[in-house]
Design a protein around this motif. Structure first.
Motif, PDB file in Angstrom:
ATOM      1  N   LEU A  56       3.927  -7.250   5.072  1.00 31.00           N
ATOM      2  CA  LEU A  56       5.254  -6.860   5.493  1.00 31.00           C
ATOM      3  C   LEU A  56       5.015  -5.287   5.097  1.00 31.00           C
ATOM      4  N   ASP A  57       4.251  -4.629   4.032  1.00 33.42           N
ATOM      5  CA  ASP A  57       4.082  -3.407   4.142  1.00 33.42           C
ATOM      6  C   ASP A  57       3.012  -2.850   5.387  1.00 33.42           C
ATOM      7  N   ALA A  58       2.197  -3.252   5.605  1.00 32.46           N
ATOM      8  CA  ALA A  58       1.292  -3.146   6.667  1.00 32.46           C
ATOM      9  C   ALA A  58       2.087  -3.058   8.111  1.00 32.46           C
ATOM     10  N   TYR A  59       2.888  -4.121   7.845  1.00 33.65           N
ATOM     11  CA  TYR A  59       3.571  -4.303   9.280  1.00 33.65           C
ATOM     12  C   TYR A  59       4.677  -3.284   9.804  1.00 33.65           C
ATOM     13  N   THR A  60       5.611  -2.755   8.491  1.00 34.32           N
ATOM     14  CA  THR A  60       6.667  -1.602   8.651  1.00 34.32           C
ATOM     15  C   THR A  60       5.685  -0.325   8.883  1.00 34.32           C
ATOM     16  N   TYR A  61       4.601  -0.210   8.292  1.00 32.12           N
ATOM     17  CA  TYR A  61       3.802   1.036   8.239  1.00 32.12           C
ATOM     18  C   TYR A  61       3.295   1.390   9.707  1.00 32.12           C
ATOM     19  N   LEU A  62       2.767   0.206  10.421  1.00 31.26           N
ATOM     20  CA  LEU A  62       2.218   0.191  11.723  1.00 31.26           C
ATOM     21  C   LEU A  62       3.219   0.228  12.810  1.00 31.26           C
ATOM     22  N   THR A  63       4.332  -0.641  12.591  1.00 28.49           N
ATOM     23  CA  THR A  63       5.370  -0.588  13.540  1.00 28.49           C
ATOM     24  C   THR A  63       6.398  -0.010  13.542  1.00 28.49           C
ATOM     25  N   CYS A  64       6.937   0.923  12.452  1.00 27.73           N
ATOM     26  CA  CYS A  64       7.941   1.548  12.336  1.00 27.73           C
ATOM     27  C   CYS A  64       7.799   3.117  12.007  1.00 27.73           C
ATOM     28  N   GLY A  65       6.608   3.603  12.142  1.00 28.69           N
ATOM     29  CA  GLY A  65       6.265   4.834  12.184  1.00 28.69           C
ATOM     30  C   GLY A  65       6.067   5.277  10.654  1.00 28.69           C
ATOM     31  N   GLY A  66       5.068   4.534   9.985  1.00 31.70           N
ATOM     32  CA  GLY A  66       4.432   4.997   8.821  1.00 31.70           C
ATOM     33  C   GLY A  66       5.471   4.765   7.549  1.00 31.70           C
ATOM     34  N   VAL A  67       6.157   3.707   7.715  1.00 28.85           N
ATOM     35  CA  VAL A  67       7.196   3.310   6.641  1.00 28.85           C
ATOM     36  C   VAL A  67       6.868   2.183   5.815  1.00 28.85           C
ATOM     37  N   PHE A  68       7.001   2.195   4.364  1.00 31.74           N
ATOM     38  CA  PHE A  68       6.798   0.993   3.600  1.00 31.74           C
ATOM     39  C   PHE A  68       8.546   0.623   3.009  1.00 31.74           C
ATOM     40  N   ALA A  69       8.525  -0.631   3.616  1.00 33.62           N
ATOM     41  CA  ALA A  69      10.146  -0.961   3.418  1.00 33.62           C
ATOM     42  C   ALA A  69      10.292  -1.691   2.170  1.00 33.62           C
ATOM     43  N   ASN A  70       9.156  -2.468   1.740  1.00 34.83           N
ATOM     44  CA  ASN A  70       9.375  -3.260   0.299  1.00 34.83           C
ATOM     45  C   ASN A  70      10.350  -2.588  -0.699  1.00 34.83           C
ATOM     46  N   ALA A  71       9.818  -1.433  -1.091  1.00 36.30           N
ATOM     47  CA  ALA A  71      10.218  -0.704  -2.278  1.00 36.30           C
ATOM     48  C   ALA A  71      11.325   0.323  -1.765  1.00 36.30           C
ATOM     49  N   GLN A  72      12.336   0.670  -2.692  1.00 31.74           N
ATOM     50  CA  GLN A  72      13.193   1.682  -2.316  1.00 31.74           C
ATOM     51  C   GLN A  72      13.260   2.839  -3.061  1.00 31.74           C
TER      52      GLN A  72
END
Length: 267
Positions: A56-72
């Motif tokens: 999920l971290d890799a997915y959001t980083y690659l598809t959402c513009g360099g974002v890690f969404a797991n941690a806040q």
């Protein structure tokens, strides 16, 4: 949300940030015997969930513009920074993932309440099914909505997972971020090699497995994003179904094995 070049305002934790929010794993007394551990605390479940977390971290980083969404941690920091600079629209975008994360934790705690628990026999299974449903829905989102909505939905999924699966064979751990697990792995290796503590061996092995699984998930996430694009999110959904199958298997055959063990014991 911005691209990787401007990841400083990403609605999540950017590549330059390191999460420090993961709790330091500690041994929980009274949970030592393998027969006393639930399926949710096994290494197999932990490894599968860590793969999902890394993916999920890799997915959001690659598809959402360099974002890690797991941690806040990143969202909390950027919420404050944007608010101080008067960028209230940007600050609001960082607030939504935080609220989604809170909502996920509240949901899990609600499932643990006695009245609800009487209706939901296995909250862990329910949590896995919910995660699968959300991830499938994410893969169906149109591209226009994906960048903003995916971060919020994955923050919710991460909260459900981290709040549901908290212990690994008696140690506190996390499956959606790696910082605390990396510290526990290092502590275990140090304890075994330097202090010669035999009990540290199990800690080192288990947390090394979890840390490596998270890395494997990140590698798979990067590879499948190249192959499938936004539909790659369905791969962790399949992984969660594999974890769910372990619950079903243990539910059907685990109790029988324990009964056979009891029958073999001298009376």
């Amino acid at each position: 949300m911005v691209d990787r070049a401007g990841a400083g305002r990403a609605a999540g934790m950017t590549s330059g940030q390191v999460s420090v929010s993961a709790p330091a794993p500690e041994r929980i007394e009274g949970i030592d015997a393998p027969s006393a551990r639930s399926t949710a605390e096994t290494l197999e479940i932990g490894a599968l969930l860590a793969i999902v977390g890394g993916f999920l971290d890799a997915y959001t980083y690659l598809t959402c513009g360099g974002v890690f969404a797991n941690a806040q941690s990143g969202n909390v920091v950027l919420l404050g920074v944007e608010a101080v600079h008067g960028n209230y629209a940007q600050a609001l975008r960082h607030l939504f993932p935080i609220l989604a994360f809170i909502a996920g934790v509240v949901l899990v705690e609600t499932l643990r309440c006695r009245r609800v628990a009487a209706l939901v026999r296995c909250p862990a299974r329910a949590a896995l099914l919910l995660e699968v449903a959300v991830l499938i829905a994410v893969g169906l989102l149109p591209g226009v909505l994906a960048r903003d909505v995916v971060v919020v939905l994955i923050a919710f999924v991460a909260a459900v997972q981290i709040a549901t699966f908290r212990t690994l064979r008696g140690w506190l751990y996390t499956t959606t971020m790696v910082t605390g697990n990396l510290m526990a792995m290092t502590s275990g290796i140090f304890g075994r090699l330097v202090i010669r503590d035999r009990e540290a061996t199990a800690k080192a092995i288990n947390f090394t497995a979890i840390t490596v699984s998270f890395l494997v998930g990140a590698v798979l996430g990067g590879a499948f994003c190249l192959l499938l694009g936004s539909r790659a999110i369905w791969i962790p959904a399949v992984t969660l179904l594999a974890a769910l199958s372990l619950f079903v298997f243990d539910g059907r055959f685990g109790h029988r094995s324990m009964d056979r063990e009891a029958d073999r014991q001298p009376r």
